[in-house]
Scaffold this active site. Structure first.
Site, mmCIF file in Angstrom:
data_model
loop_
_atom_site.group_PDB
_atom_site.id
_atom_site.type_symbol
_atom_site.label_atom_id
_atom_site.label_comp_id
_atom_site.label_asym_id
_atom_site.label_seq_id
_atom_site.Cartn_x
_atom_site.Cartn_y
_atom_site.Cartn_z
ATOM 1 N N GLU A 116 -29.658 -9.728 14.901
ATOM 2 C CA GLU A 116 -30.522 -8.979 13.993
ATOM 3 C C GLU A 116 -31.530 -8.153 14.782
ATOM 4 O OE1 GLU A 116 -34.288 -9.989 11.019
ATOM 5 O OE2 GLU A 116 -32.970 -11.592 11.714
ATOM 6 N N ASP B 123 -33.273 -14.347 12.826
ATOM 7 C CA ASP B 123 -34.561 -15.037 12.901
ATOM 8 C C ASP B 123 -34.583 -16.248 11.969
ATOM 9 O OD1 ASP B 123 -35.470 -13.191 14.692
ATOM 10 O OD2 ASP B 123 -36.547 -11.971 13.211
ATOM 11 N N ASP C 201 -36.409 -17.235 9.608
ATOM 12 C CA ASP C 201 -37.326 -17.010 8.491
ATOM 13 C C ASP C 201 -36.513 -16.581 7.278
ATOM 14 O OD1 ASP C 201 -36.563 -14.407 9.028
ATOM 15 O OD2 ASP C 201 -38.484 -13.791 9.879
ATOM 16 N N ASP D 157 -36.103 -13.643 5.773
ATOM 17 C CA ASP D 157 -35.285 -12.443 5.973
ATOM 18 C C ASP D 157 -34.069 -12.753 6.836
ATOM 19 O OD1 ASP D 157 -36.802 -10.782 4.418
ATOM 20 O OD2 ASP D 157 -38.043 -10.051 6.069
#
Length: 658
Positions: A442, A522, A524, A526
């Site tokens: 990403e 990541d 998180d 998102d």
């Protein structure tokens, strides 16, 4: 005695006394993997399915109308039915109560012949006893012969006799209630039953046994009830909710009175893959078997005859449809009932009865042939045939493409059309394709650090920009109009070609440039969304890559804790962090939090994401293809209301860490 060179001789005390005999249910507790497939979450659910399947067998015998499954907050499971109740009388062969035999002896049950059950999914007689063996305690109550009977066991051992508790009330139904708590000393720490998984499986069983009512009760959740009157037709309709149908009605072929009772539901879509879900005696045969072979032969035969009779293919020219053409884009569900099913292994993944193939072929060929010929179905039959002819055209075109690729005989690393952002592996013929890994990363910043951290001889990096297209429901080939999706296809070694108005993507095993794909996002919200989009991409566009277990999810750490000796340790969750701080006597001042992969330097990424000996990878598997399909439809489809309910329910299963 002389021994061959290299043979180690460690102990000569091998005699009759060294042969061990495991009594009762000891073999189950010693080797649980042989009976329930392991000690993880899937095995824990297997206990529930064993007891539920026993109750379903009562329904198949015509003696049960409702099955209730309940969880409580302490890990206790209750499964209750309104069947005949397990017999409690003394078995003449053993002098032991039949109830006790069922729960304490392997291969004891009423499914080996005689008048107990005509059809049954559990023919090995190990289900109830295995659940008992792997439970800290288990209680069974039977409502039968005018009384309530009860017996209790602990770790598979009988601790009370079969007790006559009380007379049944005037309107009290017969049946069996089994209540147990799994043994924490056997199952992996932290595993628990998922209400979502339980609901999906009970819903599936409701489709398989028309009219049977299932109720699921879980603390903190609304009670769920599953019941179906149209059976597998409802099942296929639900599975195809997020796909573009070729014909408006799901085709239902139902022959409950045939020598081998058979039910088939068919729904063709514009999607590229085939999805066939098969069952025998309500057991999910995930690896197919003879009944699926019969279905393939019947559908292919019927549609070939229809194509020849309508002039769409010329039989005298050798033109015909192959099973691959017929099954492309098809969602099918198949269920058969056999008196003596022969499964491969205790997990019953594949059906081997030869008579099942002939029976399914005969029933399907007659019913589907009649359906195709019916005047009222002419428009739908024409649409289905057009879809199959498109599949044939795609197959022939792919064959020509593959032949060109074989004749080209060029290195897989010499393709000048590879994505510009791809940091490929070194061109080393000595490294096998299966040993090469593609990391889909990403963001460009993380991609830069990843390129410096990787082992260039075996690891490639493909950065993607933001959240890629949600490909669920996209028409065949249209998803590859998206640049990021197209880059993934090309990087993997695939290609796309226009066949008429349809764009066809080709990624055959011989074309693959990597043996493994690692999603690297990541830790998180998102990042989780991006990972879900990528899993959906592989599920919809590259299902074979996913089913072969080649897709993985990297689990980068959230924290790094500095230790007194100047070394450090990585941790992945808040709970793990608190435990680490307590164990190492460190404080928050010694903690570094990573907000994203882009904040980690090359050394940190190398150790936590790329180095096989220290990284954490989660394999994305498809052990239950139907459940995977339902979950993908729910999470990534257009039904926002259903997704919200699912997320609210799932959130209750997760212990919030603060």
């Amino acid at each position: 005695m002389a021994y061959p060179e290299g043979m180690a001789v460690t102990d000569d005390r091998y005699g009759a006394d060294e042969i061990q005999v495991l009594e009762g249910l000891e073999p189950v507790r010693l080797r649980p993997g042989m009976y329930v497939g392991g000690t993880g979450q899937r095995a824990l659910h297997h206990l529930v399915w064993e007891v539920v399947d026993n109750a379903v067998d009562e329904a198949l015998a015509g003696h049960c109308t409702e099955i209730r499954v309940e969880l409580d907050g302490d890990g206790v499971v209750t499964v209750a039915d309104d069947g005949r109740g397990i017999p409690v009388g003394v078995n003449r062969q053993t002098g032991v109560s039949a109830l006790e035999l069922v729960f304490t002896r392997l291969h004891a049950g009423g499914k080996f012949g005689g008048g107990g059950y005509k059809v049954s999914g559990g023919l090995h007689g190990v289900g109830a006893s295995v659940v008992n063996a792997l439970s800290a305690w288990l209680e069974v109550e039977v409502r039968r012969e005018g009384h309530l009977w009860r017996q209790r066991y602990e770790r598979g051992v009988t601790v009370t006799p079969v007790e006559q508790v009380r007379p049944l009330a005037r309107d009290e139904a017969t049946g069996t209630t089994v209540r147990w708590r799994s043994d924490d000393t056997i199952f992996d720490p932290g595993v628990h039953l998922s209400p979502t998984t339980l609901a999906a499986r009970l819903r599936e069983k409701a489709y398989l046994v028309r009219g049977l009512r299932f109720t699921l009760r879980v603390p903190g959740h609304e009670e769920q009830v599953f019941r179906s009157e149209r059976g597998l037709a409802d099942y296929v309709r639900e599975l195809n909710e997020e796909r573009e149908p070729v014909h408006p009605e799901v085709i239902s072929l139902y022959a409950p009175d045939a020598d081998v009772p058979t039910e088939v539901a068919l729904g063709w879509t514009a999607s590229a893959d085939e999805r066939v879900y098969s069952f025998c005696n309500v057991v999910n045969t995930v690896d197919g078997g003879t009944h699926v072979s019969g279905l393939r032969r019947a559908l292919t035969r019927c549609l070939n005859v229809h194509a020849w009779e309508t002039g769409r293919l010329k039989r005298d020219r050798g033109e015909s449809l192959e099973p691959k053409d017929v099954f492309e884009g098809l969602t099918a569900a198949l269920s058969v009932m056999l008196e003596d099913p022969k499964f491969e292994g205790q997990t019953k993944g594949r059906l081997n009865n030869s008579e099942a193939q002939a029976a399914v072929q005969s029933v399907t060929q007659a019913a589907f042939g009649e359906w195709l010929a019916a005047r009222e179905n002419a428009a739908q039959a024409r649409a289905i045939l057009e879809r199959c002819l498109l599949g044939r055209e795609i197959r022939l075109a792919k064959g020509r493409i593959s032949k060109k690729l074989r004749n080209a005989a060029t290195s897989i690393f010499s393709d000048s059309n590879l994505p510009g952002k791809l940091a490929d592996t070194l061109d080393n013929p000595a490294v096998a394709i299966d040993d090469r890994e593609l990391f889909v990363v990403e963001g460009d910043s993380a991609g830069g650090s990843a390129k410096a951290a990787r082992d260039a001889s075996t690891q490639a990096i493909l950065p993607i920009r933001g959240k890629i297209l949600n490909v669920l429901g996209a028409k065949n080939g249209r998803a590859f109009d998206n640049a990021e999706v197209d880059n993934i296809l090309v990087a993997l070694g695939g290609r796309k070609d226009a066949i008429g108005k349809t764009v066809v993507a080709t990624l055959e095993p011989a074309m693959r440039r990597y043996g493994k794909v690692v999603i690297t996002a990541d830790a998180d919200a998102d990042g989780a969304h991006i990972a879900n989009l990528l899993v959906t991409l592989f599920h919809e566009l590259f299902p074979r890559f996913l089913s072969e277990g080649r897709l993985f999810l990297a689990r980068p750490p959230l924290f790094r804790v500095a230790l007194p000796d100047s070394s450090y340790v990585y941790v992945h969750t808040e709970r793990e962090l608190q435990a680490t701080l307590k164990r190492t006597r460190r404080t928050g001042d010694h903690v570094t939090r990573f907000k994203g992969l882009g904040e980690m330097n090359a050394d940190q990424l190398r150790e936590t994401v790329f180095e096989p000996s220290t990284r954490r990878l989660l394999q994305i598997s498809m052990e239950d293809a139907a459940l995977v399909a339902e979950t993908v439809n729910l999470l990534m489809g257009s039904q926002a209301g259903a997704r919200r309910v699912w997320l609210e329910d799932a959130a209750r299963d997760v212990e919030v860490e603060v």
